[in-house]
Structures are given as C-alpha cells and as structure tokens.
Design a protein around this motif. Structure first.
Motif, mmCIF file in Angstrom:
data_model
loop_
_atom_site.group_PDB
_atom_site.id
_atom_site.type_symbol
_atom_site.label_atom_id
_atom_site.label_comp_id
_atom_site.label_asym_id
_atom_site.label_seq_id
_atom_site.Cartn_x
_atom_site.Cartn_y
_atom_site.Cartn_z
ATOM 1 N N ASN A 188 16.656 15.437 -21.647
ATOM 2 C CA ASN A 188 17.298 15.479 -20.339
ATOM 3 C C ASN A 188 16.231 15.470 -19.258
ATOM 4 N N PRO A 189 16.354 14.639 -18.230
ATOM 5 C CA PRO A 189 15.325 14.533 -17.193
ATOM 6 C C PRO A 189 15.079 15.871 -16.489
ATOM 7 N N VAL A 190 13.813 16.081 -16.120
ATOM 8 C CA VAL A 190 13.412 17.268 -15.374
ATOM 9 C C VAL A 190 13.524 16.951 -13.885
ATOM 10 N N ALA A 191 13.913 17.949 -13.085
ATOM 11 C CA ALA A 191 14.143 17.735 -11.646
ATOM 12 C C ALA A 191 12.809 17.653 -10.894
ATOM 13 N N ILE A 192 12.244 16.448 -10.861
ATOM 14 C CA ILE A 192 11.010 16.166 -10.127
ATOM 15 C C ILE A 192 11.148 14.807 -9.471
ATOM 16 N N ASP A 193 10.237 14.508 -8.549
ATOM 17 C CA ASP A 193 10.216 13.180 -7.927
ATOM 18 C C ASP A 193 9.309 12.212 -8.672
ATOM 19 N N ARG A 194 8.209 12.755 -9.242
ATOM 20 C CA ARG A 194 7.249 11.857 -9.908
ATOM 21 C C ARG A 194 6.477 12.632 -10.962
ATOM 22 N N ASP A 195 6.143 11.928 -12.036
ATOM 23 C CA ASP A 195 5.421 12.496 -13.174
ATOM 24 C C ASP A 195 4.072 11.785 -13.255
ATOM 25 N N VAL A 196 2.963 12.544 -13.112
ATOM 26 C CA VAL A 196 1.637 11.935 -13.000
ATOM 27 C C VAL A 196 0.687 12.552 -14.024
ATOM 28 N N ALA A 222 4.961 13.847 1.886
ATOM 29 C CA ALA A 222 5.163 15.269 2.145
ATOM 30 C C ALA A 222 6.528 15.686 1.602
ATOM 31 N N ASN A 223 6.564 16.860 0.962
ATOM 32 C CA ASN A 223 7.764 17.411 0.322
ATOM 33 C C ASN A 223 8.079 16.777 -1.022
ATOM 34 N N GLU A 224 7.242 15.864 -1.488
ATOM 35 C CA GLU A 224 7.481 15.261 -2.797
ATOM 36 C C GLU A 224 7.118 16.271 -3.881
ATOM 37 N N ARG A 225 8.020 16.428 -4.863
ATOM 38 C CA ARG A 225 7.748 17.333 -5.980
ATOM 39 C C ARG A 225 7.106 16.548 -7.115
ATOM 40 N N VAL A 267 3.849 20.834 -8.482
ATOM 41 C CA VAL A 267 3.224 20.973 -7.165
ATOM 42 C C VAL A 267 4.119 20.289 -6.140
ATOM 43 N N ASP A 268 4.447 20.995 -5.092
ATOM 44 C CA ASP A 268 5.182 20.408 -3.978
ATOM 45 C C ASP A 268 4.173 19.958 -2.926
ATOM 46 N N ALA A 269 4.010 18.637 -2.810
ATOM 47 C CA ALA A 269 2.995 18.090 -1.907
ATOM 48 C C ALA A 269 3.275 18.538 -0.474
ATOM 49 N N ALA A 270 2.267 19.128 0.140
ATOM 50 C CA ALA A 270 2.445 19.660 1.495
ATOM 51 C C ALA A 270 1.523 18.999 2.498
ATOM 52 N N ALA A 271 0.252 18.881 2.129
ATOM 53 C CA ALA A 271 -0.751 18.319 3.050
ATOM 54 C C ALA A 271 -1.859 17.684 2.236
ATOM 55 N N SER A 272 -2.609 16.789 2.858
ATOM 56 C CA SER A 272 -3.744 16.181 2.174
ATOM 57 C C SER A 272 -4.726 17.271 1.756
ATOM 58 N N VAL A 329 18.679 19.390 0.726
ATOM 59 C CA VAL A 329 18.691 20.744 0.162
ATOM 60 C C VAL A 329 17.249 21.149 -0.103
ATOM 61 N N PRO A 330 16.845 22.355 0.320
ATOM 62 C CA PRO A 330 15.471 22.799 0.062
ATOM 63 C C PRO A 330 15.174 22.835 -1.437
ATOM 64 N N LEU A 331 13.910 22.647 -1.782
ATOM 65 C CA LEU A 331 13.501 22.676 -3.179
ATOM 66 C C LEU A 331 13.653 24.085 -3.751
ATOM 67 N N ALA A 332 14.242 24.182 -4.938
ATOM 68 C CA ALA A 332 14.370 25.462 -5.631
ATOM 69 C C ALA A 332 13.082 25.732 -6.412
ATOM 70 N N PRO A 333 12.826 26.993 -6.759
ATOM 71 C CA PRO A 333 11.657 27.292 -7.583
ATOM 72 C C PRO A 333 11.704 26.505 -8.893
ATOM 73 N N PRO A 334 10.559 26.128 -9.446
ATOM 74 C CA PRO A 334 10.544 25.378 -10.716
ATOM 75 C C PRO A 334 11.272 26.143 -11.820
ATOM 76 N N GLN A 335 12.046 25.419 -12.600
ATOM 77 C CA GLN A 335 12.809 26.012 -13.688
ATOM 78 C C GLN A 335 12.097 25.799 -15.026
ATOM 79 N N PRO A 336 12.361 26.670 -16.005
ATOM 80 C CA PRO A 336 11.729 26.483 -17.323
ATOM 81 C C PRO A 336 12.137 25.165 -17.960
ATOM 82 N N LEU A 337 11.220 24.585 -18.706
ATOM 83 C CA LEU A 337 11.523 23.381 -19.473
ATOM 84 C C LEU A 337 12.405 23.729 -20.663
#
Length: 434
Positions: free
Chosen positions: A155-163, A206-209, A264-269, A296-304
């Motif tokens: 099941n996909p994890v709630a993120i914007d990008r996997d790096v 900015a704000n990308e998870r 990591v929630d990207a905030a600033a360079s 909707v604001p980002l919720a704290p990271p949840q367990p995998l």
C-alpha cells in the motif's frame, strides 16, 4: 545451474525476460515470476575531479531499469546477471532475508567473466536493500559501485516523492585513479559523493514531503549525514520499519552498508553535511523552488506497515554465544578462502532466539553484518532492546554489544566483519539454522 555466454542489448534483455517468464507460467512449476531484473557487472567512469578526466571504476548496474530499481513486497523476481568484468563475481544482496536469498559463498560459485547466470529471488519484505560485490573485493581491480534496490510497500505511503541518496567514499591517487578497498591508502585522498556526484543537488518544492532513503554505500567508514535546518523523522533502519523518531540534531549515523529511511518536509534551501569522524564537509544541497499548496496541513509521519518480524523475543530461553570480531583464531577468514567445511560460529534450531555478545578487541571500530536475519540491539542489562531492527552494526574498540534475533530462516548464513580502516581485510564466518 547452467551458465550461458552471450552479449545482450537492453532490448534483447527485456525480450528474453518475456520469453523466460512465459515459459515458467506455461510449465506451472512453482510460484509464478512477477517481475524481472537484469544486472550487469561492467566498467564505467565517474567524474570525481572537476575539470579533470573521469576516473575508471566498476559498477553493478540494472540495465532493465531506466531509473531506480523498484520492486514490491511479495514479488518473485527473475534475476539475470551478466558479468562483463575480468574476474568472477556475484551480486550480494543486503537486507534480503529468507532462504531464497542464497549467499554466493555458501556453495554457489560466482559468475565467470563473460558469462550470464539466471536465478529466482523472492522479496518477502518491503524496505531499502543494497546489492554489491564487497564479498569479492580482494579480486577487484577498480572500486565498484553498489546498487540500491527498493522493495516498495504493497500500500502506498503518504509522501510526495521517494528519493534514494547513495553515499559513497573513494580514495583517489595523485594521478586521479581510484584505489579499491582492502589496500594501503598511502598517498590517496578521501572523497565522498551522493548518487555519484561530488556536489549533489536535490530540487524540491516548499512543503513537499520527501522520503529520503539514505544509504551508506562506503566500504569502510562510519558516516554521519545531516540536512541543515530540517527535522528528520526516521521511519526505517536497514530496510525494516521503526517507530518514527526524530534524528538527534537532525543527523543520521550509518555504518558501512547501513540504510535509513527518513521523512523530511522541505522547508527552505539547505546543505547536506557529511562527517567521517575526522572532518565535516558539504556534499550537496536541497534547493527549494516553488511551493506545494496543501488544503490540509501535513500530519506527523506514521509508522510503516510491519514486515511481520516478531513483536517479542524470548531472551530468558535464548541460546547465547560469544563472538570476537576479526580474531583469526576465532574462525574469521577472508572470503576468498571461505568454505562451509570450516566450523560454524554457532548452530541453532529454527524458532530459537539467539543472543550474540559481539566483542571488538581491535584498536578501531569494527562493523558486523549479519546475513539472513535482522536483529535487535539489546540494552546494556539485557532487560530490553532498542525499538528498531538492524542487520549492520558498528562496535567501538574494546566494547561489547549484544544483539538478539529469532532464528526464522533455515540455512547456512554468513557473518561479515571489517575494521573501519581502508586497508583492513573483509572477513567472514558462517552460522547454521537447522
């Protein structure tokens, strides 16, 4: 297993995959193959000196994939490995347990030069894996790059990008050539890269998870990596889920071969800073461009999701063994001389809990990698364990650490040990679960 000798283009590799998988489906013998992976051991170059000719190296490459290698938990993968290098080699998978992940030194010969071997590997767990040639480093004529392999959750994890962030260390001679590990570094200069670049840049909104998969692909160094001005939430270590926690001071400390997944929630360079225990340096940067709009604001990271490792270990009924790292008369030998006819470090019945007291009598930190099982790091009084699983552990000189695991994977499995010194030899032993 019969070895086939031929040369393939990427298109021919994919075509042969289809024919091979179709044959397995028609034959109906065993579970079906669900995915394919073509690997090559080959020469290449890497730009390690700005403005200078690239440095010749070797690499383990996935020619069947244009980007990251991404499999899924539960996959049954047909792996075609082509050795285009002049020495016998086989990829060794780190983080992949269960009997299907046969270690090359346990009776399976490495693939000869100009030969191809096909095998089937099951992917029982999701997580960040690593494949490389470090067990064969004595025969390497050039340092070899490892290959990150991602086993995704069902099941996909709630993120914007996997790096993936693969950190590697190099020892460059004055002429720009690179020294393989296990040799005297003499007049070489240490150099570190992320994803093969001496100055790595990750662009984000900015704000990308981001899910950042940090991998210490170095051969000898324990490294600390930090992203400045950001909170780093660790969600997995060595490919196994962990209860999310904040990295101390935003820094991750990784032994060679260790992996850490972080949110990591990207905030600033900001800068990626690396410390090898001697000095710190900037090895890359996070560059913010634009803004990720969220309703909707980002919720704290949840367990995998769990990979079904046991919730509890029976320490009272455990079998206990002492293991001194790197001591020749304790059974440690170089992989080139390894044989399972040698005495095992220990034997255990499947289903038992094993506790190992790992002592490092050497003058520098030593790294242990346990094949076949993940383990818990025990508290000093053996009255509990850290809330995560590991397969790799660095032990300080003169110290003893205790680990525990459930012997769930029958077979003969390797234990690796190497001192954190570029010239130190890699050593191996084995243990049996029956």
């Amino acid at each position: 297993m019969k070895t086939r000798i031929f040369a393939l283009t990427r298109r021919e590799v994919l075509a042969s995959f289809g024919a091979s998988a179709a044959g397995l489906m028609v034959g109906g013998a065993g579970p079906l193959v669900t995915t394919q992976l073509a690997l090559q051991a080959r020469p290449t170059t890497l730009a390690l000196r700005p403005g200078q000719p690239p440095t010749p190296i070797w690499e383990l490459a996935a020619v069947s994939h244009l980007g990251d290698v991404r499999l899924k938990r539960g996959d049954r993968c047909e792996v075609v490995f082509r050795n285009q290098l002049p020495v016998p080699l086989a990829p060794v998978w780190y983080g992949l347990n269960r009997p299907a992940a046969a270690d090359p030194l346990r009776g399976r010969a490495p693939t000869a030069p100009d030969a191809t071997e096909t095998s089937i590997i099951s992917i029982p767990s999701a997580g960040t894996l690593l494949a490389d040639f470090r067990l064969f480093e004595e025969g390497l004529q050039q340092p070899a790059r490892p290959l990150p392999i991602i086993a995704a959750e069902i099941n996909p994890v709630a993120i914007d990008r996997d790096v993936v962030l693969l950190i590697e260390e190099w020892r460059l001679r004055p002429d720009g050539t690179a020294l393989p590990p296990g040799r005297d570094p003499k007049d070489t200069t240490p150099l570190y890269t992320i994803n093969g670049r001496t100055s790595f840049e990750l662009s984000a909104a900015a704000n990308e998870r981001l899910r950042l998969r940090f991998i210490n692909g170095s051969q000898r160094s324990v490294l600390a990596i930090k992203l400045e001005s950001h909170e780093v939430h660790v969600i997995a270590l060595d490919g196994q889920p962990a209860e999310p926690f904040s990295a101390r001071n935003g820094a991750l400390v990784l032994a060679p071969g260790a992996r850490a997944d972080a949110i990591v929630d990207a905030a600033a360079s900001a800068s990626f800073l690396l410390h090898d225990g001697k000095e710190g340096r900037q090895v890359g940067s996070l560059v913010i461009s634009g803004k990720q709009e969220r309703r909707v604001p980002l919720a704290p990271p949840q367990p995998l999701p769990s990979n079904d490792l046991p919730d509890r270990l029976d320490l009272k009924g455990a079998l206990r063994f002492d293991v001194a790292l790197g001591v020749p008369d304790a059974g440690w030998i170089r992989p080139a001389n390894f044989s399972t006819s040698s005495a095992p470090a220990f034997r255990a019945k499947a289903g038992r809990t094993i506790v190992l007291a790992l002592k490092n009598p050497g003058p520098v930190a030593s790294v242990l990698h346990l094949h076949g099982h993940h383990f818990r790091l025990l508290d000093k009084l053996d009255d509990g364990w850290k809330p995560y699983w590991l397969d790799t552990l660095a032990i300080e000189p003169g110290q003893t650490q205790r680990i525990a695991f459930a012997a769930a994977s029958p077979g003969r499995w390797l234990i690796e040990s190497v001192a954190t010194d570029w010239a130190a030899p890699r050593l191996a032993r084995w243990y049996a679960v029956e």
